[in-house]
Design a protein around this motif. Sequence first.
Motif: not given
Length: 323
Positions: A22-23, A91-93, A294-298
């Motif tokens: 999900p991340l 949807a997260l998957f 997207g660095f924070i979620p990365t």
Amino acid sequence: MGIKGFVEGGIASIVAGCTTHPLDLIKVRMQLQGETQVPNHAVQTLRPSLAFQTTGGAAAAPSSAIHVPQPVRVGPIATGVRIVQTEGVAALFSGVSATVLRQTLYSTTRMGLYDILKQKWTDPEARTMPLGRKIAAGLIAGAIGAAVGNPADVAMVRMQADGRLPPAQRRNYTSVIDAITRMSKQEGITSLWRGSSLTVNRAMLVTASQLASYDQFKEMILEKGVMKDGLGTHVTASFAAGFVAAVASNPVDVIKTRVMNMNVEPGEKPPYAGALDCAIKTVRAEGPMALYKGFIPTISRQGPFTVVLFVTLEQVRKLMKDF
């Protein structure tokens, strides 16, 4: 010994990939913020109104990759909430089957090869491998693993990004096999290796920084006697390695995501001519920091992924030490 390294690395990678999927999906959605792909027949209509947006009065992008002003960008939590609200929790998957295949092909290969090179290049007297050799081993293992796993990587990016499109434009792949089969038939077999140069570059950076950093941090912690060889050491070393890998790979990851996700209509010019073209258009339209979208979620994904990967790997090694 060689096969054992592939099995151990593969199991750990699949567990880590599924756990943090999900991340990774949120990261992909955020990397695509600011990019709107428009059919080529509409480009001429949009061009006059978009011309003023480019740097130095240059003409707007001559392909279907038009960067149109978007609503205020949202962070990873808001992005995740919006996905759940508009597409449902499942949807997260989206694309998790592609994640499993990707980890099976890509990560199993890179982890196994790194393990083989590590055994061959470790100084028998010091029982350690110099940092330079660790980095070299990571670069080689990452490159080969990425080439093997690219089709699953393309499928994963597309499946993760599909929900952001209007219903009429969605590809609606039912599984990773469906995605790969349809891409082969509709866009040619070479489409499965779209963005492969980026995938290889990213994988080399990630593998070299992630695996070499983990081994280096772990050795430093043990040598200095900060902690004993246990869970605390594994978590600390792996989180530090995850941060290093995220910083090194994010720019290439953004470009890779956009190139893989681009919509190429039959007989029409692709939105991006290649990685460099995509990078130039992205920076020109959205600024240099767009490469760190997207660095924070990365890091939110790379940190936990690397922790789960190495903690699981250490446990699997303990279970398989007698085999």
